[in-house]
Motif scaffolding. Structure first.
Motif, mmCIF file in Angstrom:
data_model
loop_
_atom_site.group_PDB
_atom_site.id
_atom_site.type_symbol
_atom_site.label_atom_id
_atom_site.label_comp_id
_atom_site.label_asym_id
_atom_site.label_seq_id
_atom_site.Cartn_x
_atom_site.Cartn_y
_atom_site.Cartn_z
ATOM 1 N N PHE A 68 0.824 -1.205 0.000
ATOM 2 C CA PHE A 68 0.000 0.000 0.000
ATOM 3 C C PHE A 68 0.865 1.265 0.000
ATOM 4 O O PHE A 68 2.076 1.185 0.182
ATOM 5 C CB PHE A 68 -0.975 -0.061 1.181
ATOM 6 N N PRO A 99 -3.292 2.174 -3.890
ATOM 7 C CA PRO A 99 -4.533 2.248 -3.138
ATOM 8 C C PRO A 99 -5.409 1.045 -3.493
ATOM 9 O O PRO A 99 -5.121 0.316 -4.439
ATOM 10 C CB PRO A 99 -5.165 3.555 -3.646
ATOM 11 N N ASN A 100 -6.486 0.832 -2.743
ATOM 12 C CA ASN A 100 -7.399 -0.271 -3.063
ATOM 13 C C ASN A 100 -8.194 0.015 -4.327
ATOM 14 O O ASN A 100 -8.512 -0.885 -5.084
ATOM 15 C CB ASN A 100 -8.374 -0.498 -1.901
ATOM 16 N N ASP A 102 -8.570 7.029 -1.378
ATOM 17 C CA ASP A 102 -8.968 5.655 -1.089
ATOM 18 C C ASP A 102 -10.056 5.618 -0.017
ATOM 19 O O ASP A 102 -10.955 4.787 -0.052
ATOM 20 C CB ASP A 102 -7.739 4.867 -0.604
ATOM 21 N N MET A 123 -3.267 9.572 -2.390
ATOM 22 C CA MET A 123 -3.766 8.217 -2.664
ATOM 23 C C MET A 123 -4.542 7.696 -1.472
ATOM 24 O O MET A 123 -5.601 7.099 -1.614
ATOM 25 C CB MET A 123 -2.602 7.267 -2.962
ATOM 26 N N ARG A 124 -4.003 7.932 -0.286
ATOM 27 C CA ARG A 124 -4.684 7.448 0.916
ATOM 28 C C ARG A 124 -6.015 8.161 1.139
ATOM 29 O O ARG A 124 -7.009 7.533 1.485
ATOM 30 C CB ARG A 124 -3.783 7.627 2.150
#
Ligand code: TXA
Ligand code: MG
Length: 377
Positions: free
Chosen positions: A174, A260-261, A334, A330-331
């Protein structure tokens, strides 16, 4: 073991905010004050007891352990879910520490690079001494070492007297953490202490360089650009990923990375314009986020009025700005329920832009990698 993870700051948080980190790292007055700070001493104590501590560096937060104690290092792999064939970087505060970590005499070229770029985001590959456990180097005969330019980790290294093995302090695969809260999100309950030094200044990891053959190679692009190294040495520096030889690349580069997911795509206004057009069409039924430049050609397009979030957060002239923000963006995207897919405008892979594009491409390609949620970083 289950921990009640604490996030702590030193008394010198304000001083850290005001000065640039490279200057701070070399500020001997602050360094000696930090060494008497309660939180630094606690971190040093935990590390000497073979526990893990998450610490800020100028690049990203690291998950640190005594590099010479297999019992401590094994906890890093467990906490991150990191594959054991991916070696760790060892962090030092003084070049004198190289003696017990490395096997061969240091060459003039290596010495020059260290003197010029340390403390800073440059990791150098050395032949490893017998004292370094195989777990730390993942069985390799070499060891990756750097001197970070952040006064907190330097003070902890000095107080503990230990070389610290530290990968980025995120769950494997991640995005790397650039704030203490990111570490908490990934590792709460798994480690006793996170030292909070505020947001990291560089934002992408260190450059990993291999000087062991005549041809200087960058194994992983990072905070110091390939051009800077080439200019300093007065010779060409190659990017290992561009060579045909797979063994030249840093072992960790084969894994799922920085992702990211949610699905992430890159576009540009030339050969990848169709990706942007697809995204704008998709916004009829899907929630889309676009990360773009402030001076982007995006303004020339008719943008949908709903389902679209545009974050104009960088300029093409200053790739360092996107480097600093990338992983945090990105976090946060997400975690954003208003976003289902993420699109990023590409920038030139030059200067630190090379590292930024490397991280973005890896994140975009993450689905092609087989390890579910596993991998380096
Ligand atoms: O900026 C950074 O480098 C951060 C901060 C915490 O210092 N650390 C970091 O560590 O990014 P990590 O573990 O996430 O990435 C280390 C990279 C991996 O790609 C690994 O394969 C490579 O360095 N590496 C480590 N030891 C190596 C060695 N002996 N030979 C070749 N590559 C090595
Ligand atoms: Mg990492």
């Amino acid at each position: 073991m289950k921990f009640k993870t604490k996030i702590k700051q030193t008394k010198y948080q304000n001083e850290l905010k005001t000065l640039a980190q490279a200057k701070l790292a070399n500020n001997s007055q602050l360094r000696s004050k930090l060494k008497t700070d309660e939180v630094i001493l606690k971190a040093a104590e935990l590390l000497s007891q073979n526990q893990l501590v998450a610490l800020p560096t100028e690049t990203v937060y690291g998950l640190a352990a005594n590099a010479l104690a297999p019992k401590a290092v094994s906890k890093i792999f467990a906490a991150k879910g990191r594959p054991q064939d991916n070696p760790l970087i060892v962090h030092i505060a003084d070049q004198a520490q190289l003696k017990e970590l490395t096997a061969a005499k240091i060459t003039a070229k290596t010495q020059a690079l260290m003197d010029h770029f340390w403390p800073g985001p440059l990791t150098i590959i050395f032949p490893k001494s017998k004292k370094v456990p195989n777990l730390t180097s993942a069985g390799l005969e070499t060891i990756a070492i750097r001197m970070p330019a952040h006064p907190l980790i330097l003070a902890v290294i000095e107080s503990s007297g230990l070389p610290l093995a530290a990968p980025s302090a995120n769950t494997s695969g991640f995005p790397s953490p650039t704030q203490a809260e990111h570490v908490y999100h990934d590792l709460k309950g798994k480690i006793p202490l996170i030292l909070d030094g505020g947001p990291c200044q560089v934002g992408v990891e260190s450059t990993v360089v291999d000087l062991r053959s005549a041809q200087v190679k960058v194994l992983r692009p990072g905070g110091i650009s390939r051009q800077e190294i080439a200019d300093f040495l007065g010779e060409e520096v190659l990017l290992a990923a561009e060579l045909k030889d797979d063994t030249a690349v840093a072992p960790g580069m084969k894994y799922r990375h920085y992702a990211p997911n949610k699905k992430l795509y890159t576009f540009n206004f030339e050969d990848k314009l169709f990706i942007l057009k697809k995204a704008l069409k998709k916004a009829e039924s899907k929630k889309i986020a676009i990360i773009s430049a402030r001076n982007s050609k995006l303004d020339n397009y008719q943008l949908p009025t709903k389902n679209l979030k545009v974050l104009k957060v960088f300029s093409h002239q200053k790739p360092a700005e996107l480097a600093q923000k990338l992983f945090a963006l990105m976090r946060s995207l997400d975690a954003d329920p208003e976003v289902e897919e993420i699109y990023i405008e590409e920038l030139a892979a030059q200067g630190i832009g090379e590292a930024v594009m490397n991280r973005i491409q890896k994140a975009a390609a993450a689905e092609e990698y087989s390890q579910p949620g596993g991998g380096d970083n």
